[in-house]
Design a protein around this motif. Structure first.
Motif, PDB file in Angstrom:
ATOM      1  N   SER A   1       3.940   9.829  -7.487  1.00  0.00           N
ATOM      2  CA  SER A   1       5.045   9.919  -8.686  1.00  0.00           C
ATOM      3  C   SER A   1       4.590  10.089 -10.136  1.00  0.00           C
ATOM      4  CB  SER A   1       6.061   8.925  -8.647  1.00  0.00           C
ATOM      5  OG  SER A   1       6.573   8.755  -7.339  1.00  0.00           O
ATOM      6  N   VAL A   2       3.438   9.370 -10.346  1.00  0.00           N
ATOM      7  CA  VAL A   2       3.037   9.260 -11.503  1.00  0.00           C
ATOM      8  C   VAL A   2       1.962  10.957 -11.803  1.00  0.00           C
ATOM      9  CG1 VAL A   2       1.128   8.650 -13.421  1.00  0.00           C
ATOM     10  CG2 VAL A   2       2.861   6.929 -12.118  1.00  0.00           C
ATOM     11  N   ILE A   3       1.414  11.184 -11.052  1.00  0.00           N
ATOM     12  CA  ILE A   3       0.924  12.384 -10.830  1.00  0.00           C
ATOM     13  C   ILE A   3       1.780  13.646 -11.146  1.00  0.00           C
ATOM     14  CG2 ILE A   3      -0.436  14.085  -9.570  1.00  0.00           C
ATOM     15  CD1 ILE A   3      -2.192  11.611  -8.517  1.00  0.00           C
ATOM     16  N   SER A   4       2.973  13.648 -10.230  1.00  0.00           N
ATOM     17  CA  SER A   4       3.908  14.850 -10.352  1.00  0.00           C
ATOM     18  C   SER A   4       4.614  14.774 -11.923  1.00  0.00           C
ATOM     19  CB  SER A   4       5.021  14.486  -9.466  1.00  0.00           C
ATOM     20  OG  SER A   4       4.423  14.469  -8.051  1.00  0.00           O
ATOM     21  N   ILE A   5       4.945  13.645 -12.399  1.00  0.00           N
ATOM     22  CA  ILE A   5       5.794  13.488 -13.709  1.00  0.00           C
ATOM     23  C   ILE A   5       4.591  14.076 -14.684  1.00  0.00           C
ATOM     24  CG2 ILE A   5       6.307  11.913 -15.397  1.00  0.00           C
ATOM     25  CD1 ILE A   5       7.456  10.226 -13.228  1.00  0.00           C
TER      26      ILE A   5
ATOM     27  N   ILE B   1       0.744  -1.023   0.069  1.00  0.00           N
ATOM     28  CA  ILE B   1       0.028   0.097   0.098  1.00  0.00           C
ATOM     29  C   ILE B   1       0.802   1.116   0.089  1.00  0.00           C
ATOM     30  CG2 ILE B   1      -1.723   1.259   1.402  1.00  0.00           C
ATOM     31  CD1 ILE B   1      -3.015  -1.341   2.073  1.00  0.00           C
ATOM     32  N   ALA B   2       1.996   1.219   0.860  1.00  0.00           N
ATOM     33  CA  ALA B   2       2.969   2.412   1.029  1.00  0.00           C
ATOM     34  C   ALA B   2       3.534   2.472  -0.511  1.00  0.00           C
ATOM     35  CB  ALA B   2       3.909   2.217   1.951  1.00  0.00           C
ATOM     36  N   TYR B   3       4.074   1.674  -1.124  1.00  0.00           N
ATOM     37  CA  TYR B   3       4.798   1.678  -2.220  1.00  0.00           C
ATOM     38  C   TYR B   3       3.701   1.920  -3.425  1.00  0.00           C
ATOM     39  CZ  TYR B   3       9.046   0.229  -0.453  1.00  0.00           C
ATOM     40  OH  TYR B   3      10.131  -0.006   0.225  1.00  0.00           O
ATOM     41  N   SER B   4       2.366   1.491  -3.560  1.00  0.00           N
ATOM     42  CA  SER B   4       1.611   1.928  -4.176  1.00  0.00           C
ATOM     43  C   SER B   4       0.997   3.557  -4.281  1.00  0.00           C
ATOM     44  CB  SER B   4       0.091   1.171  -4.290  1.00  0.00           C
ATOM     45  OG  SER B   4       0.585   0.028  -4.221  1.00  0.00           O
ATOM     46  N   PHE B   5       1.139   4.031  -3.152  1.00  0.00           N
ATOM     47  CA  PHE B   5       0.708   5.243  -2.952  1.00  0.00           C
ATOM     48  C   PHE B   5       1.941   6.279  -3.535  1.00  0.00           C
ATOM     49  CE2 PHE B   5       1.031   9.238  -0.095  1.00  0.00           C
ATOM     50  CZ  PHE B   5      -0.163   9.837  -0.442  1.00  0.00           C
ATOM     51  N   VAL B   6       3.354   6.023  -3.340  1.00  0.00           N
ATOM     52  CA  VAL B   6       4.438   6.816  -3.669  1.00  0.00           C
ATOM     53  C   VAL B   6       4.391   6.587  -5.290  1.00  0.00           C
ATOM     54  CG1 VAL B   6       6.858   6.445  -4.059  1.00  0.00           C
ATOM     55  CG2 VAL B   6       5.681   6.200  -1.639  1.00  0.00           C
TER      56      VAL B   6
END
Length: 154
Positions: free
Chosen positions: A34-38, A25-30
């Protein structure tokens, strides 16, 4: 009086499965953030360049070569990256220190700056910025100078 028992095997398996789900869950959130930021970086850079199509067409009509425009975009990308890295690192260090101050009562963590993570983030950001810039450069090279100047006046 009824006899009750605790099934430790089922409880242990339940705890282990919960512990396995937490990092996922933590890595999915990251990854999601990250995709939204890119995508946000791509959108910002592309909209900035597309809004200046007329300016770029004028520069081409005055004699600026594609190489000169490419250099201009490269410098712009470097400045975008520097600006965002400076602000991002400063803000993240402040947040990191605030989190450290909140957790200081536990005496578990020592405050140290994660230079490797900062370096990796800066490298990834520059890769994304230069990918967006190269995409925009390809689009700008294909544009017709006369059509861009004419369309803007209409």
């Amino acid at each position: 009086m009824p006899i009750t028992g605790i099934n430790t095997y089922k409880e242990k398996m339940s705890n282990e499965s919960q512990e396995m789900i937490k990092p996922i869950i933590a890595y999915s959130f990251v990854v999601f953030i990250s995709v939204i930021s890119i995508l946000n970086i791509f959108n910002t850079i592309l909209s900035s360049i597309y809004s200046r199509k007329r300016e770029i067409a004028m520069l081409k009509s005055m004699g600026m070569s594609n190489k000169g425009i490419s250099k201009m975009f490269t410098l712009e990308g470097i400045f975008y990256g520097l600006d965002s890295i400076i602000y991002g690192v400063l803000i993240s260090l402040v947040i990191l220190y605030i989190m450290y101050m909140v957790m200081i009562e536990t005496n578990i963590y020592m405050f140290k700056i994660p230079w490797l993570n900062i370096g990796i983030s800066a490298l990834v950001m520059y890769v994304v910025i230069f990918m967006a810039m190269s995409f925009a450069k390809r689009k700008i090279k294909k544009q017709n100078i006369i059509d861009e100047i004419r369309n803007e006046n209409i």
